[in-house]
Motif scaffolding. Structure first.
Motif, PDB file in Angstrom:
ATOM      1  N   CYS A 198       0.857  -1.201   0.000  1.00  0.00           N
ATOM      2  CA  CYS A 198       0.000   0.000   0.000  1.00  0.00           C
ATOM      3  C   CYS A 198       0.886   1.242   0.000  1.00  0.00           C
ATOM      4  O   CYS A 198       1.808   1.362   0.809  1.00  0.00           O
ATOM      5  CB  CYS A 198      -0.897   0.004   1.232  1.00  0.00           C
ATOM      6  SG  CYS A 198      -1.767   1.572   1.398  1.00  0.00           S
ATOM      7  N   SER A 200       0.442   4.152   0.998  1.00  0.00           N
ATOM      8  CA  SER A 200       0.461   5.064   2.147  1.00  0.00           C
ATOM      9  C   SER A 200       1.211   4.458   3.345  1.00  0.00           C
ATOM     10  O   SER A 200       1.269   5.074   4.394  1.00  0.00           O
ATOM     11  CB  SER A 200      -0.960   5.491   2.540  1.00  0.00           C
ATOM     12  OG  SER A 200      -1.690   4.394   2.985  1.00  0.00           O
ATOM     13  N   CYS A 238      -8.226   0.449  -0.092  1.00  0.00           N
ATOM     14  CA  CYS A 238      -7.403  -0.130   0.970  1.00  0.00           C
ATOM     15  C   CYS A 238      -7.860   0.419   2.326  1.00  0.00           C
ATOM     16  O   CYS A 238      -7.996   1.626   2.503  1.00  0.00           O
ATOM     17  CB  CYS A 238      -5.928   0.201   0.743  1.00  0.00           C
ATOM     18  SG  CYS A 238      -4.879  -0.448   2.046  1.00  0.00           S
ATOM     19  N   CYS A 243      -3.992   4.024   5.758  1.00  0.00           N
ATOM     20  CA  CYS A 243      -4.990   4.668   4.904  1.00  0.00           C
ATOM     21  C   CYS A 243      -6.107   5.280   5.750  1.00  0.00           C
ATOM     22  O   CYS A 243      -6.554   6.395   5.490  1.00  0.00           O
ATOM     23  CB  CYS A 243      -5.567   3.667   3.890  1.00  0.00           C
ATOM     24  SG  CYS A 243      -4.441   3.331   2.514  1.00  0.00           S
TER      25      CYS A 243
HETATM   26 ZN   LIG Z   1      -3.545   1.232   2.709  1.00  0.00          ZN
END
Ligand SMILES: [Zn+2]
Length: 803
Positions: A198, A200, A238, A243
Motif C-alpha cells: 500500500c 500510504s 485499501c 490509509c
Molecule cells: Zn492502505
C-alpha cells in the motif's frame, strides 16, 4: 531495520560528501531536475563522440568505469541525450548463467545508449544489506545487477536501475503486515504468492528509500525507474491503518465504504489517491537526487492511454510536468486500435511534455499481448511496424526481452535494423512541432468522473472513432488537454470533443472563447452534459454553440445498444436519413412517392450522393434544434431486421436530429447527436469514417497543411523542425487487413504528397530517410505548396523538406 536504515544513511552521507567534494558542483540540491538549457547540436555531438571514445577504450577496470559513467562526462544530462534503450528482464533462471559478454555485444549492435537493469523491489539482484529485501536463493552472494551495471558503464552506456515496488514476499509481509493493502473485511490483497503493498504505508516511506540509496551508493546508476510504482489500483479500496489515519487527516472522514461515484467521500478518496502518487513521485526524486546528484532522477513507468492511467491514479499531465524523460510501458498493438495506437501514445505524451524531452517505450521483442508467449519471437514485421508507428509519434525505441536466454533466437535479429536506422536519423526524430490545425480535446478527469467504470465505451471509443477516421483521411491532429486550450497556438483552428461528457466551468469558458474568436468546434454525444464530477447539468453546457436545447444528462447504465457481438439486433436496426433526399434523381426502382430533390446537399454529406440513408445502430441524445441551426441527418427508428419478410421501415422519416451544424456562434460548430464516432470505432463502417472526416474537414475550412493521394491506409504525421519539415508516412495497409501479428509487409505506391510550405521553408530540397541511403527526390513548388511522389512505401518512410 532502523539500525540498518541509520547505517545506510550515515554511509550515504559520508559517501555523498566525499563524492561531492571531488566531482560534484557545490550547489544546493534541487528537488526537481535542473534541466540544462541552451545545449547546442555541437555540444550534443561532442558528448556523443566522448561516449563513443570511452566505449572504444575498452576499459577493463569496472570500478573505474563506474566512476567515469556517462553522466559525468558531458554537460548534457543522460535524460536529454539517451534516446535508445534496451532491457533484459532478469528471471530467476538467468542468475546462474547470465551471458554478460553476449549481451554486451547485443547492446553494441543494437546501438543502445542506455540499459534498464533489474535491481530491487520484489526481487533484489544484488547482495542488499536489508535482510527483508528478498533475494532469490539462486543469487547466493552474487551481485548480478552490479556486474551488469558496471559492464554497461564500461561500455559507455547509461544505467537505469529498475525497481518493482508493487508487491512483496511472505517474509516482508510477516514482518510488516501494516505495509500491505487490506480489503473492507481486513483480508490482505494478494496476487499469487505475493502481497500487494500500500502506497500510504512504511514500505514506500521507510523501506524503499533505503533500497534506492543503497543501489545508488553501490553502482551510481544514472537514474532509477519502477515497473509498477503507484501501488494498488482503483479497483481496490485499501482499509489498512495508514490509509484510515491519513485519509481522516486529508478529508476529516472515514474511508468510503464502497465504490460509488456519486458519494462525495469516494470522490475525495479518488483525489486523495492521485495526490498520494504525485507526492510519492516527488519524494522518490528527492531521495535519489540527494543520494546521487541532481541528475539522478527517479522516473516511474507509465501507460499513455487515459484508461490505464486513471485506473492506477497516475495523472499523466502532472507527471509530465515533473518528468525530465518519460518511460512508457505499452508493448504492442491491440486489435481494435492497430499500430496507430503507438503514434497516438507518443502524441498524447508529447502534447503534455513538449517537443524536446525524450520519450522511450518498452517494445516487446517477444509475442506480447493476447496470447502472450514470453519465449517466442514476435514476428519481425509486427515489431518493426510498432516501432515505426512509435517513431512517427515521437517515441524512441527500447527493446524488451523477458529472460536473458532464448531458444527462439530470431528475437535477437528484430531490433537491430530499426535501432540503427534510429541512430542514423535521430536528429530528425525529436524537437519537432506538429504541423496541424486540428486538436482533439481530452482530460483525465473526464475519464475518471464521466467515464467512471465504463470509460472504454464512454471515453476511449468516441476518441478512437474520431482519431481513426482522421488518420484514415490523412487529417493531422494533436491531442490537447482541455485545461491547456487557452495556451494552444494560433495554428489550432478546430477543436474536436469526442463525447467529452465532463467539462468543468472553466473548460466551458475557454471553449466558448475559442469559438467566439473564430475557432471551429466539433462535438459529439454527451459532450458538456456533466460537470467535472460527472454530475448532470440542466442542459448541454455548450447548448447555444451547438444550436440545440433540451439536453438531458443521464449517466448511461450498462452497455449501449448494438454492443455485445457482431449482430445488429432489431433494437439497433436503425438508420440516419440524409437531407435533402436525392433518390428520386438516382437510378433505381421508383415508387412514385420519392420526395422532389429540393436544395443542395451540404458539403459534409459529399460522397453520399447515391444514398439517402446511412447505417446507424447507436444511441441518440435528447434535444431539439434552436431554429437557427441546420439539421443534416435525422433518425430512422428501429424496425425488424428478421425475418426478411417483415424488414421494412415503419417510420421512414422523423425530425429527430442526428447531426446539427451552427454557423451563428463565431467559428463553425458541428454537433453529432448520433454517436457515429463510437460506432466507427466499433463497426469500422467506411461511411461512418467518411462522415466524421467530412465534418472535421468542413469545420477546419479545409485549411489542412497536408494532402495525400494514395491507395490503402497510411498514417501521416507532419512536423516542423527549425527550417525543415519532416513527414512520417507509415503504411498500415498490410496490417490493417487482418489480425495481428502481421508476417509480411506489402509495399504501396505511388503516394502523391502535397505540403503547404510555411514561411522560411522554400521546399527546394526534398529527401527520404528510409532506404539504403538518404535519397534526394524531386519536388515541384507552386503557390506555396510543394508537390512530390513517393514511389513506394513498404513499412514506413520519412520525408524531409527543406531549402
Ligand atoms: Zn492502505
Amino acid at each position: 531495520m532502523l539500525n540498518d536504515e541509520l547505517e545506510a544513511r550515515i554511509s550515504f552521507i559520508i559517501h555523498h560528501f566525499r563524492k561531492r567534494s571531488v566531482v560534484v558542483r557545490l550547489a544546493p540540491m534541487p528537488t526537481t531536475p535542473s534541466h540544462s538549457t541552451g545545449t547546442t547540436r555541437r555540444d550534443f555531438l561532442k558528448t556523443v563522440a566522448a561516449v563513443t571514445a570511452v566505449a572504444a577504450m575498452g576499459i577493463e577496470d569496472k570500478k573505474a568505469a563506474a566512476q567515469t559513467a556517462p553522466a559525468a562526462q558531458g554537460a548534457i544530462p543522460w535524460y536529454q541525450r539517451a534516446m535508445r534503450w534496451g532491457q533484459t528482464n532478469i528471471t530467476e533462471a538467468d542468475i546462474a548463467h547470465y551471458d554478460i559478454a553476449w549481451w554486451r555485444k547485443y547492446w553494441k549492435r543494437t546501438r543502445v545508449q542506455g540499459v534498464i537493469i533489474n535491481a530491487g523491489g520484489i526481487f533484489a539482484y544484488y547482495p542488499s544489506k536489508f535482510p527483508l529485501h528478498y533475494r532469490p536463493p539462486q543469487l547466493k552472494d552474487r551481485d548480478l545487477y552490479g556486474e551488469l551495471a558496471a559492464a554497461a558503464h564500461a561500455d559507455g552506456l547509461c544505467v537505469l536501475a529498475r525497481m518493482d515496488s508493487s508487491k512483496g514476499h511472505e517474509d516482508l509481509y510477516q514482518a510488516h503486515p501494516d505495509w500491505f493493502g487490506v480489503d473492507a473485511s481486513g483480508q490482505v490483497y494478494r496476487s499469487g504468492e505475493f502481497y500487494l503493498s500500500c502506497i500510504s504505508g512504511g514500505y514506500y516511506s521507510e523501506f524503499l528509500p533505503g533500497v534506492l540509496r543503497e543501489i545508488i551508493e553501490r553502482t551510481h546508476p544514472e537514474g532509477l525507474t519502477d515497473n509498477i510504482w503507484s501501488g494498488l489500483d482503483r479497483n481496490m479500496i485499501c482499509y489498512c491503518k495508514n490509509c484510515v489515519d491519513k485519509f481522516k487527516d486529508y478529508s476529516g472522514s472515514p474511508l468510503p465504504a464502497r465504490r460509488d461515484w456519486n458519494d462525495p467521500i469516494f470522490r475525495k478518496w479518488t483525489d486523495w489517491n492521485y495526490d498520494l502518487r504525485i507526492k510519492q513521485w516527488e519524494f522518490n526524486n528527492k531521495v535519489t537526487q540527494e543520494a546521487g546528484g541532481a541528475d539522478c532522477v527517479w522516473v516511474g513507468m507509465n501507460g499513455a492511454g487515459t484508461g490505464g492511467q486513471s485506473g492506477s491514479f497516475r495523472d499523466l499531465k502532472e507527471i509530465c510536468a515533473r518528468a525530465p524523460i518519460l518511460l512508457l510501458d505499452n508493448q504492442s498493438r491491440s486489435s481494435p486500435t492497430g499500430f496507430q495506437e503507438n503514434a497516438m501514445s507518443g502524441k498524447f505524451a508529447r502534447s503534455l511534455l513538449g517537443p524536446d524531452k525524450i520519450i522511450i517505450e518498452s517494445m516487446a521483442m517477444y509475442q506480447h499481448g493476447a496470447p502472450q508467449f514470453r519465449f517466442s519471437a514476435k514476428t519481425a514485421p509486427e515489431a518493426r511496424m510498432w516501432m515505426a508507428a512509435g517513431f512517427a509519434g515521437g517515441i524512441g525505441p527500447w527493446w524488451h526481452h523477458v529472460g536473458a536466454y532464448h531458444e527462439d533466437r530470431r528475437a535477437y535479429k528484430t531490433a537491430e535494423p530499426m535501432m540503427r536506422w534510429h541512430e542514423a536519423n535521430q536528429e530528425y526524430l525529436i524537437n519537432r512541432t506538429p504541423m496541424v490545425s486540428v486538436a482533439v480535446g481530452w482530460s483525465q478527469r473526464n475519464a475518471d468522473f464521466f467515464g467512471r467504470d465504463n470509460a472504454g465505451e464512454l471515453v476511449d471509443e468516441p476518441m478512437r472513432g474520431f482519431t481513426q477516421a482522421m488518420i484514415r483521411a490523412r487529417i493531422g491532429f494533436v491531442p490537447l488537454h482541455l485545461d491547456d486550450l487557452e495556451k494552444a497556438g494560433a495554428d489550432i483552428t478546430t477543436l474536436v470533443l469526442p463525447n467529452v461528457g465532463g467539462l468543468s466551468d472553466s473548460q466551458v469558458t475557454s471553449i466558448r472563447q475559442f469559438v467566439k474568436k473564430g475557432g471551429s468546434l466539433v462535438a459529439s454525444g454527451q459532450t458538456g452534459l456533466f460537470n467535472e464530477f460527472g454530475d448532470a447539468r440542466s442542459d448541454f453546457a455548450l447548448a447555444d454553440l451547438f444550436g440545440v436545447k433540451g439536453g438531458k444528462g443521464v449517466m448511461p447504465t450498462g452497455p449501449r445498444v448494438g454492443r455485445g457481438g457482431a449482430a445488429i439486433t432489431d433494437a439497433a436496426h436503425t438508420y440516419l436519413r440524409l437531407t435533402p433526399e436525392l433518390r428520386g434523381t438516382v437510378d433505381g426502382p421508383m415508387w412514385g412517392d420519392e420526395p422532389a430533390a429540393s436544395g443542395t446537399r451540404h458539403e459534409i454529406l459529399a460522397g453520399f450522393e447515391e444514398t439517402d440513408v446511412l447505417p446507424y445502430g447507436g444511441s441518440l441524445q435528447t434535444l431539439s434544434p434552436d431554429g437557427k441551426a441546420q439539421v443534416l441527418l435525422t433518425f430512422v427508428p428501429a424496425f425488424p431486421a428478421t425475418p426478411p419478410e417483415v424488414s421494412w421501415m415503419r417510420v421512414p422519416k422523423t425530425d429527430v436530429p442526428g447531426l446539427v451544424i451552427n454557423e451563428n456562434a463565431g467559428g463553425r460548430v458541428a454537433y453529432l447527436a448520433a454517436d457515429i464516432d463510437r460506432r466507427y470505432a466499433m463497426y469500422n463502417f467506411p461511411d461512418h469514417g467518411d462522415l466524421l472526416a467530412n465534418i472535421v474537414r468542413w469545420a477546419a475550412k479545409d485549411d489542412l497543411p497536408l494532402k495525400v493521394d494514395s491507395p490503402g491506409l497510411v498514417h501521416c504525421e507532419l512536423y516542423r523542425q527549425n527550417n525543415r519539415l519532416i513527414l512520417h508516412v507509415v503504411n498500415l495497409t498490410s496490417s490493417a487487413t487482418w489480425k495481428s501479428p502481421v508476417d509480411q509487409l506489402t509495399g504501396i505506391g505511388p503516394i502523391g504528397i502535397s505540403i503547404k510550405l510555411p514561411s522560411g521553408i522554400s521546399g527546394g530540397r526534398c529527401s527520404t530517410l528510409v532506404g539504403d541511403s538518404p535519397k534526394v527526390i524531386a519536388g515541384a513548388v507552386a503557390n506555396g505548396w510543394v508537390k512530390l511522389t513517393l514511389p513506394s512505401v513498404v513499412d514506413h518512410q520519412v520525408l524531409v523538406v527543406e531549402g
